[in-house]
Design a protein around this motif. Structure first.
Motif, PDB file in Angstrom:
ATOM      1  N   GLY A  82       0.677  -1.250  -0.020  1.00  0.00           N
ATOM      2  CA  GLY A  82       0.105   0.009   0.174  1.00  0.00           C
ATOM      3  C   GLY A  82       0.737   1.224  -0.091  1.00  0.00           C
ATOM      4  O   GLY A  82       0.352   2.402  -0.082  1.00  0.00           O
ATOM      5  N   LEU A  83       2.180   0.943   0.224  1.00  0.00           N
ATOM      6  CA  LEU A  83       3.303   2.310   0.223  1.00  0.00           C
ATOM      7  C   LEU A  83       4.035   1.832  -0.824  1.00  0.00           C
ATOM      8  O   LEU A  83       4.380   0.533  -0.785  1.00  0.00           O
ATOM      9  N   GLY A  84       4.672   3.065  -1.344  1.00  0.00           N
ATOM     10  CA  GLY A  84       5.981   2.906  -2.117  1.00  0.00           C
ATOM     11  C   GLY A  84       5.717   3.638  -3.535  1.00  0.00           C
ATOM     12  O   GLY A  84       4.429   4.267  -3.820  1.00  0.00           O
ATOM     13  N   PRO A  85       6.774   3.516  -4.418  1.00  0.00           N
ATOM     14  CA  PRO A  85       6.349   4.342  -5.591  1.00  0.00           C
ATOM     15  C   PRO A  85       5.392   3.995  -6.385  1.00  0.00           C
ATOM     16  O   PRO A  85       4.739   4.951  -7.049  1.00  0.00           O
ATOM     17  N   LEU A  86       4.917   2.661  -6.552  1.00  0.00           N
ATOM     18  CA  LEU A  86       3.852   2.188  -7.510  1.00  0.00           C
ATOM     19  C   LEU A  86       2.568   3.011  -6.889  1.00  0.00           C
ATOM     20  O   LEU A  86       1.963   3.627  -7.667  1.00  0.00           O
ATOM     21  N   ALA A  87       2.368   2.811  -5.331  1.00  0.00           N
ATOM     22  CA  ALA A  87       1.050   3.239  -4.784  1.00  0.00           C
ATOM     23  C   ALA A  87       1.028   4.875  -4.880  1.00  0.00           C
ATOM     24  O   ALA A  87      -0.056   5.226  -5.176  1.00  0.00           O
ATOM     25  N   ASP A  88       2.210   5.340  -4.947  1.00  0.00           N
ATOM     26  CA  ASP A  88       2.255   6.685  -5.005  1.00  0.00           C
ATOM     27  C   ASP A  88       1.735   7.410  -6.418  1.00  0.00           C
ATOM     28  O   ASP A  88       1.378   8.515  -6.535  1.00  0.00           O
ATOM     29  N   GLU A  89       2.018   6.552  -7.297  1.00  0.00           N
ATOM     30  CA  GLU A  89       1.635   7.001  -8.684  1.00  0.00           C
ATOM     31  C   GLU A  89       0.370   6.830  -9.100  1.00  0.00           C
ATOM     32  O   GLU A  89      -0.241   7.274 -10.113  1.00  0.00           O
ATOM     33  N   ALA A  90      -0.484   5.834  -8.264  1.00  0.00           N
ATOM     34  CA  ALA A  90      -1.999   5.674  -8.566  1.00  0.00           C
ATOM     35  C   ALA A  90      -2.737   6.401  -7.831  1.00  0.00           C
ATOM     36  O   ALA A  90      -2.635   7.154  -6.905  1.00  0.00           O
ATOM     37  N   ASP A  91      -4.061   6.441  -8.753  1.00  0.00           N
ATOM     38  CA  ASP A  91      -4.996   7.396  -8.162  1.00  0.00           C
ATOM     39  C   ASP A  91      -5.943   6.598  -7.011  1.00  0.00           C
ATOM     40  O   ASP A  91      -6.263   7.047  -6.213  1.00  0.00           O
ATOM     41  N   VAL A  92      -5.878   5.291  -7.387  1.00  0.00           N
ATOM     42  CA  VAL A  92      -6.401   4.282  -6.259  1.00  0.00           C
ATOM     43  C   VAL A  92      -5.675   2.913  -6.127  1.00  0.00           C
ATOM     44  O   VAL A  92      -5.171   2.453  -7.209  1.00  0.00           O
ATOM     45  N   THR A  93      -5.365   2.739  -5.135  1.00  0.00           N
ATOM     46  CA  THR A  93      -4.463   1.635  -4.715  1.00  0.00           C
ATOM     47  C   THR A  93      -5.478   0.263  -3.906  1.00  0.00           C
ATOM     48  O   THR A  93      -6.193   0.535  -3.029  1.00  0.00           O
ATOM     49  N   PHE A  94      -5.276  -0.832  -4.492  1.00  0.00           N
ATOM     50  CA  PHE A  94      -5.936  -1.869  -3.720  1.00  0.00           C
ATOM     51  C   PHE A  94      -4.601  -2.875  -3.478  1.00  0.00           C
ATOM     52  O   PHE A  94      -3.982  -3.372  -4.250  1.00  0.00           O
ATOM     53  N   ALA A  95      -4.315  -3.086  -2.090  1.00  0.00           N
ATOM     54  CA  ALA A  95      -3.169  -3.517  -1.689  1.00  0.00           C
ATOM     55  C   ALA A  95      -3.720  -4.780  -0.971  1.00  0.00           C
ATOM     56  O   ALA A  95      -4.381  -4.811  -0.104  1.00  0.00           O
ATOM     57  N   THR A  96      -3.109  -5.943  -1.524  1.00  0.00           N
ATOM     58  CA  THR A  96      -3.416  -7.399  -1.040  1.00  0.00           C
ATOM     59  C   THR A  96      -2.190  -8.290  -1.064  1.00  0.00           C
ATOM     60  O   THR A  96      -1.458  -8.134  -2.021  1.00  0.00           O
ATOM     61  N   ALA A  97      -2.037  -9.235  -0.092  1.00  0.00           N
ATOM     62  CA  ALA A  97      -0.721  -9.610  -0.046  1.00  0.00           C
ATOM     63  C   ALA A  97      -0.730 -10.901  -1.022  1.00  0.00           C
ATOM     64  O   ALA A  97      -1.639 -11.546  -1.586  1.00  0.00           O
ATOM     65  N   THR A  98       0.519 -11.153  -1.459  1.00  0.00           N
ATOM     66  CA  THR A  98       0.899 -12.373  -2.270  1.00  0.00           C
ATOM     67  C   THR A  98       1.486 -13.466  -1.621  1.00  0.00           C
ATOM     68  O   THR A  98       1.842 -13.182  -0.349  1.00  0.00           O
TER      69      THR A  98
END
Length: 307
Positions: free
Chosen positions: A240-256
């Motif tokens: 949910g945090l980091g460069p990819l999430a910073d660049e997104a308008d909406v982030t769905f974070a779920t573990a792999t």
């Protein structure tokens, strides 16, 4: 330094000479062996599949309750019991209860690390990931809102580079059944730039991006290109945090799942399916029309086997 895959290969080898504790045959294996022999009708296969997936509960259901859960008649359950070699449903249920009780009561109090091998531990980790996702779904508003937005975006672009490509292809394959224009971007560099710019010029408003570990620099670059072109980006990733999430308008974070050499993606796939469901709900008339049209074409050209 070794890569994450190298480190995992050394730490979680299942063929390195480790001897797993001796255990009985897994319940699902017992059930499949029981049901695989006879030739079952489609309705009987549904009963068998339900029992395999819900053995600890289904083994204690009455014939009425089981028939209702599966969506078949009581005589169908009776015929199923006979087809798999039992005198009737009571005899079948007695056998199922023995399997269910062995599942619930095996090695009580024994530490999980002693009774499970690396493969089982990997499954346990994925179950935990799904449990966390289930808790996230207690508030489905964001999934519903983004699903509606993706449904309205025409074209809808799905971005998945490197290992994330398989998730993008899964989502796009299903989305094409309910959406008139779905485009997959699975190559980075100038190819991705062209596709994203063309999508915006064609009237697209959203990109759904997948960013699984190891997170690719080219995914971040493509997301930046999309946003600079005026596209909004919804991201499915593990952080949910980091460069990819910073660049997104909406982030769905779920573990792999990360217990084995290569990651597994149970929770991201379920999250993808939830977004697809939200898209179908956003425009039910279009969904119904497109699914009916597809079924007609599939029947005409015999796309699928008759199970």
């Amino acid at each position: 330094m070794p890569s994450p895959q190298q480190a995992r290969a050394q730490a979680s080898a299942i063929t390195s000479g480790k001897t797993a504790p001796e255990a009985g045959v897994a319940p699902t294996s017992q059930l499949r062996e029981l049901f695989d022999g006879p030739r079952l009708s489609p309705g009987q296969r549904r009963i068998a599949q339900y029992l395999i997936e819900h053995i600890t509960e289904a083994a204690f259901l009455s014939i009425t309750d089981l028939a209702e859960r599966v969506g078949v008649s009581q005589p169908s359950v009776t015929r199923f019991a006979a087809a798999v070699g039992f005198s009737g449903y009571p005899a079948l249920r007695e056998s199922l209860q023995a399997i269910a009780l062995s599942t619930l009561g095996s090695a009580p109090g024994t530490p999980a690390e002693v009774t499970s091998n690396e493969l089982q531990a990997a499954v346990d980790a994925e179950i935990e990931n799904l449990e966390n996702l289930r808790r996230d779904f207690a508030d489905p508003d964001q999934v519903i809102r983004v699903g509606r937005a993706l449904s309205k975006s025409a074209p809808l672009t799905v971005l998945g580079l490197r290992i994330s490509g398989s998730l993008a292809e899964y989502f796009a394959y299903a989305a094409r059944r309910i959406h008139p224009d779905v485009r997959v971007v699975s190559r980075g560099g100038s190819v991705a730039y062209d596709a994203l710019l063309q999508s915006r010029e064609a009237g697209g408003t959203w990109v759904l991006a997948f960013g699984m570990p190891r997170h690719a620099q080219e995914t971040l670059t493509a997301m930046r290109v999309a946003r600079s072109a005026g596209l909004k980006v919804a991201l499915i990733t593990d952080l949910g945090l980091g460069p990819l999430a910073d660049e997104a308008d909406v982030t769905f974070a779920t573990a792999t799942g990360s217990r084995l050499v290569f990651d597994s993606y149970s929770a991201p796939v379920v999250l993808s399916a939830a977004l697809l469901q939200a898209m179908t709900d956003a425009d039910p008339e279009r969904t119904q029309a497109r699914l009916e049209e597809y079924e007609q074409v599939a029947e005409q050209h015999q796309f699928f086997l008759r199970d």
